[in-house]
Design a protein around this motif. Structure first.
Motif, mmCIF file in Angstrom:
data_model
loop_
_atom_site.group_PDB
_atom_site.id
_atom_site.type_symbol
_atom_site.label_atom_id
_atom_site.label_comp_id
_atom_site.label_asym_id
_atom_site.label_seq_id
_atom_site.Cartn_x
_atom_site.Cartn_y
_atom_site.Cartn_z
ATOM 1 N N LYS A 245 0.851 -1.186 0.000
ATOM 2 C CA LYS A 245 0.000 0.000 0.000
ATOM 3 C C LYS A 245 0.890 1.241 0.000
ATOM 4 O O LYS A 245 1.970 1.244 0.607
ATOM 5 N N ASP A 246 0.440 2.315 -0.655
ATOM 6 C CA ASP A 246 1.284 3.496 -0.803
ATOM 7 C C ASP A 246 1.604 4.163 0.527
ATOM 8 O O ASP A 246 2.708 4.676 0.724
ATOM 9 N N THR A 259 -1.028 -0.984 7.445
ATOM 10 C CA THR A 259 -0.721 -1.001 6.018
ATOM 11 C C THR A 259 -0.915 -2.427 5.534
ATOM 12 O O THR A 259 -1.287 -3.307 6.312
ATOM 13 N N LYS A 262 -0.877 -5.265 -1.417
ATOM 14 C CA LYS A 262 -2.018 -5.168 -2.316
ATOM 15 C C LYS A 262 -2.558 -6.575 -2.580
ATOM 16 O O LYS A 262 -1.834 -7.554 -2.484
ATOM 17 N N GLU A 287 -2.307 -8.064 5.813
ATOM 18 C CA GLU A 287 -2.213 -6.731 6.410
ATOM 19 C C GLU A 287 -1.250 -6.742 7.597
ATOM 20 O O GLU A 287 -0.964 -7.806 8.174
ATOM 21 N N ILE A 315 -7.900 0.746 3.905
ATOM 22 C CA ILE A 315 -7.392 -0.608 3.722
ATOM 23 C C ILE A 315 -8.249 -1.387 2.733
ATOM 24 O O ILE A 315 -7.748 -2.176 1.931
ATOM 25 N N LYS A 317 -9.485 -0.519 0.091
ATOM 26 C CA LYS A 317 -9.146 -0.210 -1.304
ATOM 27 C C LYS A 317 -8.156 -1.218 -1.904
ATOM 28 O O LYS A 317 -7.973 -1.249 -3.123
ATOM 29 N N MET A 318 -7.536 -2.035 -1.052
ATOM 30 C CA MET A 318 -6.582 -3.021 -1.552
ATOM 31 C C MET A 318 -7.240 -4.047 -2.472
ATOM 32 O O MET A 318 -6.555 -4.704 -3.260
#
Length: 324
Positions: A245-246, A259, A262, A287, A315, A317-318
């Motif tokens: 994740k960014d 975090t 993906k 995660e 989270i 959005k992964m």
């Protein structure tokens, strides 16, 4: 019978000898339980991370697992109880109690955290989210009814008896636990028929989360390793070229930081008017979380076991299509 032997027998009975012993060798388990997963097989990046930890002689602290459910306003989801009730009927007899309610307004969902009543800091929590079908368009609602209306109930008579005994007495004989546990494990999977591609795309147009449930069902959306410094871990994994994740999500109170990798892509077969087709879609992900301690109202130090609606929505959005 010692607790550690009991736990080993149950895990092996549910997962098989090889997978069961690997889980027992991987997770840090509360001594109060021991007396002293399936998701990893679905997520190659998570499996590689766990393998690296095992080679380094380090165990995984299973912080929480996240599940997604669907709720229809007017009744059950096929043969399944509506929304989160498909899991609270399992979690509550196992000693879990609701520990937090988290509106996920942007996603038209509600999240609920369940923590173990006796061992909240050392037993994994379950974050059960519920998608509210009635908040979407009529076209979406019709597609959801076609997809999720085929759901079956995985609980067998033995599993129901096991849950009833646990709820009423707080214990069950080993033979009943062994007979009932496989069906409880099976509940963490897809209970409905694989959807038509057209219905999948109708759901996807309004909700990436609904589309994910359409292909993956009630499998763990993600599981989470509790680590000491999630920022340092994320930086190290990014330096190795891992699909991270960014940014790290930080809770409003600053004590919970999260975090994730993906989501790994998976191939699912969908029905079409002319037959079937394969489609690459987002699968589950792994995660990482850090939780700080704080001084509670009783004056004692305790771990912050809360979640954060903003963190959760970030989270989630992964598993968006193209999120990898």
């Amino acid at each position: 019978m010692p607790f550690d032997d009991t736990l080993s027998r149950l895990v092996v009975a549910a997962l098989g000898a090889d997978a069961g012993m690997e889980i027992l060798d991987t997770l840090t388990i509360d001594p109060a339980v021991t007396g002293d997963g399936d998701l990893v097989s679905r997520v190659p990046t998570g499996a590689a991370y766990v393998a690296d930890r095992r080679r380094a002689g380090r165990r995984i602290t299973f912080d929480h697992g996240a599940l997604r459910t669907v709720r229809f306003m007017d009744g059950p989801t096929g043969a399944l109880p509506a929304g989160e009730r498909a899991f609270t009927r399992i979690l509550e007899p196992l000693g879990y109690r609701i520990a937090g309610l988290y509106p996920l307004t942007r996603l038209k969902m509600t999240g609920r955290a369940y923590a173990h009543a006796d061992h909240p800091e050392t037993s994994p929590q379950f974050f059960v989210s519920e998608l509210h079908v009635e908040e979407f368009s009529p076209t979406f609602r019709d597609a959801a009814a076609r997809v999720f209306g085929t759901s079956r109930d995985p609980l067998t008579a033995e599993a129901r008896t096991l849950l009833e005994r646990l709820a009423s007495q707080g214990w069950a004989p080993m033979w009943l636990a062994v007979d009932g546990l496989p069906a409880l494990v099976a509940a963490f999977g897809r209970q409905h028929d694989m959807p038509a591609e057209a219905d999948y795309r109708l759901l996807l147009a309004e909700s990436a989360e609904a589309a994910w449930i359409a292909t993956e069902g009630n499998a763990f959306n993600h599981v989470t390793d509790r680590v000491g410094d999630v920022e340092a871990l994320a930086a190290g994994l990014k330096a190795l070229g891992q699909p991270m994740k960014d940014k790290v999500e930080i809770s409003t109170n600053g004590r919970v930081r999260q975090t994730a990798f993906k989501a790994d892509p998976v191939t699912r077969r969908l029905r079409t008017e002319s037959g079937e087709t394969d489609l690459v879609v987002p699968g589950s992900f792994y995660e990482f979380i850090s939780r700080d301690s704080f001084t509670g109202a009783n004056g004692r130090r305790m771990l912050d076991l809360t979640f954060d609606s903003g963190n959760a929505q970030g989270i989630f959005k992964m598993t968006a299509v193209g999120g990898r």
